[in-house]
Design a protein around this motif. Structure first.
Motif, PDB file in Angstrom:
ATOM      1  N   VAL A  34      96.992  29.080 133.487  1.00  0.00           N
ATOM      2  CA  VAL A  34      96.368  29.312 132.494  1.00  0.00           C
ATOM      3  C   VAL A  34      96.478  28.632 130.882  1.00  0.00           C
ATOM      4  O   VAL A  34      95.445  28.794 130.106  1.00  0.00           O
ATOM      5  CB  VAL A  34      96.740  31.065 131.941  1.00  0.00           C
ATOM      6  N   ALA A  35      97.568  28.182 131.324  1.00  0.00           N
ATOM      7  CA  ALA A  35      97.528  27.001 129.883  1.00  0.00           C
ATOM      8  C   ALA A  35      96.392  26.102 130.024  1.00  0.00           C
ATOM      9  O   ALA A  35      96.317  25.795 128.679  1.00  0.00           O
ATOM     10  CB  ALA A  35      99.082  26.585 129.909  1.00  0.00           C
ATOM     11  N   TYR A  86     103.788  35.557 132.374  1.00  0.00           N
ATOM     12  CA  TYR A  86     103.993  35.955 130.440  1.00  0.00           C
ATOM     13  C   TYR A  86     105.286  35.041 130.251  1.00  0.00           C
ATOM     14  O   TYR A  86     105.134  34.534 129.041  1.00  0.00           O
ATOM     15  CB  TYR A  86     104.017  37.152 130.149  1.00  0.00           C
ATOM     16  N   ALA A  87     106.837  35.142 130.802  1.00  0.00           N
ATOM     17  CA  ALA A  87     107.433  34.721 130.721  1.00  0.00           C
ATOM     18  C   ALA A  87     107.110  32.916 130.166  1.00  0.00           C
ATOM     19  O   ALA A  87     108.262  32.289 129.524  1.00  0.00           O
ATOM     20  CB  ALA A  87     109.057  35.207 131.300  1.00  0.00           C
ATOM     21  N   ARG A  88     106.692  32.787 131.122  1.00  0.00           N
ATOM     22  CA  ARG A  88     106.958  30.637 131.606  1.00  0.00           C
ATOM     23  C   ARG A  88     105.246  30.066 130.135  1.00  0.00           C
ATOM     24  O   ARG A  88     106.246  29.856 129.961  1.00  0.00           O
ATOM     25  CB  ARG A  88     106.020  30.618 132.543  1.00  0.00           C
ATOM     26  N   LEU A  89     104.624  31.351 130.164  1.00  0.00           N
ATOM     27  CA  LEU A  89     103.401  31.059 128.821  1.00  0.00           C
ATOM     28  C   LEU A  89     104.078  30.967 127.470  1.00  0.00           C
ATOM     29  O   LEU A  89     103.939  30.475 126.745  1.00  0.00           O
ATOM     30  CB  LEU A  89     102.686  32.099 128.760  1.00  0.00           C
ATOM     31  N   GLY A  95     104.705  23.659 122.321  1.00  0.00           N
ATOM     32  CA  GLY A  95     103.008  23.395 121.966  1.00  0.00           C
ATOM     33  C   GLY A  95     102.341  24.189 121.691  1.00  0.00           C
ATOM     34  O   GLY A  95     101.353  24.542 121.369  1.00  0.00           O
ATOM     35  N   LEU A  96     102.267  24.948 123.201  1.00  0.00           N
ATOM     36  CA  LEU A  96     101.175  25.679 123.807  1.00  0.00           C
ATOM     37  C   LEU A  96     100.734  26.619 122.660  1.00  0.00           C
ATOM     38  O   LEU A  96     101.394  28.055 122.255  1.00  0.00           O
ATOM     39  CB  LEU A  96     100.895  26.340 124.904  1.00  0.00           C
TER      40      LEU A  96
END
Length: 639
Positions: free
Chosen positions: A34-35, A62-65, A73-74
Motif C-alpha cells: 500500500v505504501a 493499518y497499524a503498520r501504515l 515520513g509516509l
C-alpha cells in the motif's frame, strides 16, 4: 521444472494465493505494498485512491501504515479513501460504527485530509439511500477509480457486506445482513439482538472495477470459507468465488487460513511428499475415512487410487503401513492420563514415573476445565495424583445481569435473617438496579456488579472442582489483571500476568500441565492465556531444574476439537464417567441453558462437550479401534 511443480501443487486453486507464516508478516507485506502505491502516486503528482475494509483482519495493516507515517515520513496527503460498508442505521459517533473504527485504527493517526475520506452514511433517511449510493459510485469514478481495494472475507463468503445471493454486477446499495454475519458481530454490540439487520455496502461490481484487489484472511476460523472461495465453483452462495473472474486479484493468507487448501491439507493429491511420521498418520487416517474402511483393511489399490502411490512405493506394502499407523493410534489410548505405575511406558503417551504426579490444570475461564477435560480431571484425582486447578480469569463478563440482582437479593435476605444490618447492601442494590435499567449494549458494568459476577463464577468454579474431588487448598482463582476491563475487549498482557503465573508454577512445581489449546475461542481468551503460560514456563526453564521434566498437554472441547491425526493422548470415558463429567459442568449454573456468549455454536456447553467426546470415540472406532463411549483428546506441546 520448479514452475511446473508449483503449477501442479496449486492446480486446485483458481486464483493467485500467497501464504505467509503468520498474520503479522502478511500484514507487513500488504502495508508495504500500500505504501509503495501511495509513494508512486505522489511521485506522479496524482492521488492514490484506496478502497478500505474494516473488521479484525486489516487492523495490523493499518497499524503498520501508521508506524510508517510516524517513523518513515509516509504522507497520506495525496490519499483518497472509500470504505466498503457501514451498518444501517448507524450514528458515526457510535463505537460500533465503521467511522469510529477507521478513526481509531488509522485516520486519527495520519495526515490525511478529512475531505478525502468517504464512508457510507448510516444516518440517511430511507428515501435518500438510493441516490446516495449512486453518488458514492460517481465519486469513485470521478477520482479515476480505485487503485487498490483491500478486502476481508466473512464466514458466509461475503466481501464487503455482499451476502450470499448478491449479483456479480451489483453496485453500492442497502443490503440485509445474513444471520451468521450478525452473530459474528454480536460481541461488538453486546448481543445479536443489538446488531443492525441492514448495511450499506459497495457492490461486487464496484469492487471488480478496482485496478488491484487484495483479499486478506487470518486464522483457522476462515480456513473453510477460504477453501470454498479459492477452490470451489463460482456460486452466488459464496460471493467471494466471483473474484475468480478477476485478473487483478490476489489472496494473502496466513498458514492457518490456508490450512484447508488442498496443497496444505492433503498434499499427496497434488505433489510428491516427504513422508514423515506425522504426514503418514494423517494420510492413512484420511484414506480410511475417505473410503470408509478400517485402517487394517486398506489395500495397495486403495492407496494407488487416492494419490498415495508414492507412499506405498517408499514405505509399503500397504499392510505394513496399516499396522504401523494402527499401532500408533492404539498407543495413544490410555486410561492413565498421569501415567500407569509400574508399567512399560515406552509406548504410552505419559511417563510411568513418578507414580504420583503433581498435575496442574489451567482453565482460561472458570468452566473450561470440566467442559474440556472433566473426565480426565476426575480420573487424575481418583488415581491419586496431586491435582491442582488454576482459573486464569474471573470470567465476569459472561454472567447475566439478572443473576447479579438475584444473588444480591439473596445476600440481603440472608443477612436480615441473621440480624445483620443490610442498609449499605441495600444502597448498593438500588444503585445496581438503577444502572441496569438504563444500561446500554456493551456498557461497562459498575465495579460492584463486576465483583458480584466474578464471585458467581468463582463459587461455581469451586463447586465444579470440589465435585471432581479437589480440596480447597488445591483450587487457585488467579483473576489475571489483563482480563479485568469489564468489557469483551481485554487489555494487553502485562508483566504482572506472567509474574502471577510464574509464582503459581514455582509453588506447585508440576510434573504435568494441562492448558487450553482451543484457539477457536471467539473471544481470544484461550490463546492469550496459553501464551502467558508459555512465557512463564520459558522464563522458568532458564533457571529451574524441575521445568526440564514438566510436560504440557493441550486440551480442547469448549469451542473445537483436535483432528484425529493430531491426537497424542486419548482418554476413554465410560458411560458413568460421562455422567460424572456432565454433573461437574452443571455446577456452573450461570452458564447453563443459555450462556451470555455462546459463540456460533448454540448448543449448551455440556451438550457440545458430550457430543464432541462421542465423535472422537466414534472416529477411533471407525478406524478399526475399540468402541468406547467417549474420549477426551490431548496434544503435547513441545518446548
Amino acid at each position: 521444472m520448479a514452475r511446473l511443480n508449483l503449477l501442479e501443487e496449486t492446480r486446485f486453486e483458481k486464483l493467485p494465493v500467497t501464504v505467509y507464516p503468520d498474520e503479522f508478516e502478511a500484514a507487513d507485506k500488504v502495508a508495504k505494498y500500500v505504501a509503495d502505491i501511495i509513494r508512486k502516486k505522489q511521485s506522479l503528482g496524482k492521488p492514490a485512491v484506496l478502497g478500505l475494509a474494516t473488521g479484525a483482519t486489516p487492523v495490523d495493516v493499518y497499524a503498520r501504515l501508521v508506524k510508517m507515517h510516524r517513523e518513515e515520513g509516509l504522507s497520506f496527503k495525496n490519499v483518497v479513501t472509500f470504505n466498503l460498508d457501514e451498518y444501517y442505521p448507524m450514528q458515526p459517533d457510535s463505537k460500533q460504527s465503521y467511522v469510529a473504527f477507521m478513526d481509531e485504527n488509522l485516520f486519527n493517526h495520519i495526515d490525511i485530509d478529512r475531505k478525502n475520506i468517504h464512508i457510507p452514511d448510516g444516518t440517511l433517511a430511507p428515501e435518500d439511500i438510493a441516490p446516495y449510493c449512486l453518488a458514492y459510485e460517481q465519486k469513485i469514478e470521478e477520482m479515476g477509480g480505485l487503485d487498490l481495494q483491500i478486502l476481508g472475507i466473512g464466514r458466509t463468503g461475503h466481501i464487503g457486506f455482499n451476502e450470499p445471493g448478491s449479483a456479480p454486477n451489483s453496485g453500492t446499495r442497502l443490503v440485509t445482513l445474513d444471520d451468521l454475519t450478525r452473530r459474528d458481530a454480536s460481541r461488538d454490540f453486546g448481543g445479536k439482538e443489538n446488531v443492525p439487520t441492514k448495511a450499506i455496502t459497495m457492490g461486487i461490481g464496484t469492487i471488480f472495477k478496482a485496478r488491484e484487489i487484495i483479499l486478506m484472511a487470518w486464522s483457522r476460523k476462515k480456513a473453510s470459507i477460504i477453501k470454498k472461495a479459492v477452490e470451489g465453483e463460482i456460486s452466488g452462495s459464496v460471493p467471494a468465488t466471483y473474484l475468480q473472474l478477476s485478473e487483478n486479484v490476489k489472496f494473502v493468507l496466513d498458514e492457518d487460513a490456508a490450512s484447508e487448501l488442498t496443497r496444505f491439507n492433503t498434499p499427496w493429491l497434488v505433489k510428491d511428499c516427504n513422508w514423515d511420521e506425522a504426514l503418514i498418520k494423517k494420510a492413512v487416517i484420511w484414506l480410511s475415512s475417505e473410503i470408509k474402511k478400517p485402517i487394517l483393511k486398506l489395500t495397495d489399490e486403495d492407496y494407488n487410487a487416492h494419490g498415495m502411490a508414492q507412499l506405498v512405493t517408499e514405505r509399503g506394502p500397504a499392510y505394513d503401513i496399516n499396522i504401523h499407523v494402527f499401532n500408533k493410534l492404539q498407543h495413544s489410548i490410555t486410561g492413565w492420563p498421569g501415567g500407569k505405575p509400574n508399567a512399560d511406558d515406552s509406548q504410552r503417551p505419559e511417563r510411568a514415573k513418578p507414580s504420583q504426579k503433581r498435575s496442574l490444570i489451567f482453565s482460561p475461564h472458570p468452566d473450561d476445565d470440566v467442559i474440556s477435560m472433566g473426565g480426565t480431571f476426575i480420573r487424575l484425582v481418583d488415581q491419586g495424583h496431586d491435582v491442582h486447578v488454576a482459573y486464569q480469569t474471573s470470567g465476569n463478563t459472561a454472567v447475566w445481569d439478572t443473576d447479579v440482582l438475584r444473588y444480591v437479593e439473596f445476600a440481603i435476605d440472608f443477612n436480615q435473617s441473621i440480624g445483620q444490618d443490610t442498609k449499605k447492601l441495600e444502597e448498593i442494590y438500588e444503585n445496581m438496579r438503577t444502572f441496569l435499567n438504563t444500561k446500554q449494549p456493551n456498557e461497562i458494568d459498575l465495579e460492584e456488579i463486576r465483583d458480584v459476577k466474578a464471585f458467581i463464577r468463582k463459587s461455581e468454579a469451586f463447586a465444579g472442582a470440589r465435585y471432581a474431588g479437589l480440596k480447597d487448598k488445591n483450587i487457585h482463582f488467579m483473576a489475571l489483571p489483563f482480563y479485568e476491563t469489564g468489557k469483551t475487549e481485554k487489555n494487553p498482557v502485562k508483566e504482572v500476568d506472567v509474574e502471577i503465573t510464574m509464582e503459581l508454577l514455582q509453588k506447585i512445581k508440576p510434573h504435568q500441565i494441562f492448558a487450553a489449546g482451543d484457539f477457536a475461542d471467539p473471544h481470544g481468551t484461550h490463546i492469550v492465556c496459553f501464551r502467558i503460560i508459555l512465557e512463564a514456563m520459558n522464563r522458568l526453564r532458564k533457571s529451574e531444574e524441575w521445568t526440564k521434566d514438566c510436560w504440557l498437554w493441550m486440551y480442547r472441547g469448549a469451542w473445537d476439537e483436535f483432528e484425529t491425526h493430531e491426537i497424542e493422548m486419548a482418554v476413554p470415558l465410560s458411560p458413568m464417567e460421562v455422567h460424572k463429567k456432565r454433573n461437574a459442568i452443571f455446577q456452573h449454573q450461570s452458564q447453563k441453558d443459555r450462556p451470555v456468549f455462546p459463540g456460533d455454536d448454540q448448543r449448551e456447553f455440556w451438550v457440545r462437550a458430550e457430543q464432541r467426546n462421542r465423535e472422537t470415540a466414534e472416529n477411533y472406532h471407525q478406524l478399526g479401534l475399540a468402541n468406547y463411549e467417549a474420549m477426551e483428546a490431548f496434544v503435547r506441546w513441545k518446548f
